[in-house]
Enzyme design. Structure first.
Site, PDB file in Angstrom:
ATOM      1  N   ASP A   1      13.853  -3.373  13.843  1.00 13.80           N
ATOM      2  CA  ASP A   1      14.782  -2.498  13.113  1.00 13.80           C
ATOM      3  C   ASP A   1      14.257  -1.063  13.196  1.00 13.80           C
ATOM      4  O   ASP A   1      14.138  -0.362  12.191  1.00 13.80           O
ATOM      5  CB  ASP A   1      14.889  -2.955  11.661  1.00 13.80           C
ATOM      6  CG  ASP A   1      16.089  -2.350  10.930  1.00 13.80           C
ATOM      7  OD1 ASP A   1      16.924  -1.695  11.579  1.00 13.80           O
ATOM      8  OD2 ASP A   1      16.190  -2.533   9.695  1.00 13.80           O
TER       9      ASP A   1
ATOM     10  N   GLU B   1       0.843  -1.190   0.000  1.00 10.02           N
ATOM     11  CA  GLU B   1       0.000   0.000   0.000  1.00 10.02           C
ATOM     12  C   GLU B   1       0.885   1.250   0.000  1.00 10.02           C
ATOM     13  O   GLU B   1       1.881   1.322   0.722  1.00 10.02           O
ATOM     14  CB  GLU B   1      -0.868  -0.032   1.253  1.00 10.02           C
ATOM     15  CG  GLU B   1      -1.625   1.244   1.554  1.00 10.02           C
ATOM     16  CD  GLU B   1      -2.170   1.279   2.967  1.00 10.02           C
ATOM     17  OE1 GLU B   1      -3.025   2.154   3.238  1.00 10.02           O
ATOM     18  OE2 GLU B   1      -1.755   0.434   3.796  1.00 10.02           O
ATOM     19  N   TRP B   2       0.508   2.238  -0.807  1.00 14.36           N
ATOM     20  CA  TRP B   2       1.211   3.519  -0.794  1.00 14.36           C
ATOM     21  C   TRP B   2       0.638   4.385   0.323  1.00 14.36           C
ATOM     22  O   TRP B   2      -0.576   4.575   0.408  1.00 14.36           O
ATOM     23  CB  TRP B   2       1.067   4.229  -2.134  1.00 14.36           C
ATOM     24  CG  TRP B   2       1.810   5.544  -2.184  1.00 14.36           C
ATOM     25  CD1 TRP B   2       1.386   6.741  -1.708  1.00 14.36           C
ATOM     26  CD2 TRP B   2       3.108   5.761  -2.737  1.00 14.36           C
ATOM     27  NE1 TRP B   2       2.339   7.705  -1.926  1.00 14.36           N
ATOM     28  CE2 TRP B   2       3.406   7.136  -2.550  1.00 14.36           C
ATOM     29  CE3 TRP B   2       4.038   4.938  -3.370  1.00 14.36           C
ATOM     30  CZ2 TRP B   2       4.603   7.701  -2.990  1.00 14.36           C
ATOM     31  CZ3 TRP B   2       5.233   5.495  -3.798  1.00 14.36           C
ATOM     32  CH2 TRP B   2       5.504   6.850  -3.602  1.00 14.36           C
TER      33      TRP B   2
END
Length: 291
Positions: A194, A90-91
């Protein structure tokens, strides 16, 4: 053209090949944006050997999404197009986090960390950067962190030319890890794994968003430690986290312990001055074990 067609086939919608454009992303894989019949998408691509890495990343995003605490991009597809592996997401139009987004991130990261399991590790191995990361389940946190985090990085560092000061010191440190956990028994919390400044942002409404995870279940302090490795997180983030879930005695010293894993990994990937940074961290940690 071949990549756009493969993505379109995987998604079941038209992907406009001419819309492909580079997007600033990580140092390891190329990132692109594409226009499709139903909006823009984000695509990370690599060689065919990157497919297991992308599959693990997709699984990690899904794991975080299930915790229902922090927003992550929805996974649209992970597949192969010839010799190219890709991960389509998804953007999300990201912006820099403001003070309110920082507070929400602290609160919701604490909520995510409340998602726990019976053992440390995860269902599958993944990667930290380009380095394989073992997540074999283990009931004991100290054993897990020693055997599946520090010792593998030290072995790679030795192969990459690190001297005896780092290797011997690191091995002595691994033998003394109990000293950092007197009176503290971490629970296996769902970690991003991370969580540095480049792997978070905020959406248009100010909701915090995290991405590029290296998921596993571990000590929640490991996530918080990495937020301090390269900076970029405001005081409000830490205050909100501690208000939601206070830290225990010794947490400040364990910041260095947990970030040693990432500094060794950066040496193993990038080389350079990270080795001297690791050596200094090892010396400071060994000095703590003599107190």
């Amino acid at each position: 053209m071949e990549l756009a067609a493969a993505i379109g086939k995987a998604l079941g919608r038209e992907v406009v090949a001419s819309s492909q454009h580079r997007v600033l992303g990580g140092h390891i894989y190329q990132c692109f944006g594409f226009e499709t019949a139903s909006g823009r998408i984000f695509v990370k691509q690599g060689g065919a050997d990157a497919l297991p890495v992308f599959e693990a990343e997709a699984a990690g995003l899904a794991e975080i999404a299930r915790a229902n605490a922090l927003r992550v991009p929805n996974v649209l597809s992970v597949s192969l197009a010839g010799e190219i592996a890709f991960l389509a997401l998804e953007w999300i139009d990201l912006k820099e986090a403001d003070w309110r987004s920082e507070q929400l991130l602290g609160e919701r990261l604490a909520l995510q960390h409340r998602t726990t399991r019976a053992s440390f590790g995860w269902d599958r191995d993944n990667a930290i950067g380009s380095t394989p990361q073992s997540n074999r389940p283990c009931a004991d946190w100290i054993e897990f962190f020693r055997e599946q985090r520090l010792l593998p990085q030290l072995a790679m560092a030795e192969r990459n030319g690190a001297g005896k000061g780092v290797i011997d010191g690191g091995q002595r440190l691994c033998e003394r890890l109990d000293a950092f956990f007197e009176g503290y028994r971490p629970v296996p919390s769902l970690l991003h794994g991370d969580l540095w400044e480049g792997n978070r942002g905020a959406d248009g409404s100010g909701e915090p968003v995290v991405f590029d995870p290296a998921v596993y279940f571990g000590d929640r302090e490991a996530d918080l430690a990495m937020t301090r490795l390269f900076g970029g997180f405001r005081r409000g983030f830490y205050a909100a986290y501690r208000s939601a879930w206070p830290l225990q005695a010794g947490a400040e010293v364990r910041v260095t312990l947990y970030n040693l894993y990432h500094v060794l990994n950066h040496f193993n990937i990038f080389g350079g001055g990270y080795l001297w940074q690791a050596q200094g961290m090892i010396q400071r940690l060994l000095a703590e074990t003599k107190h």
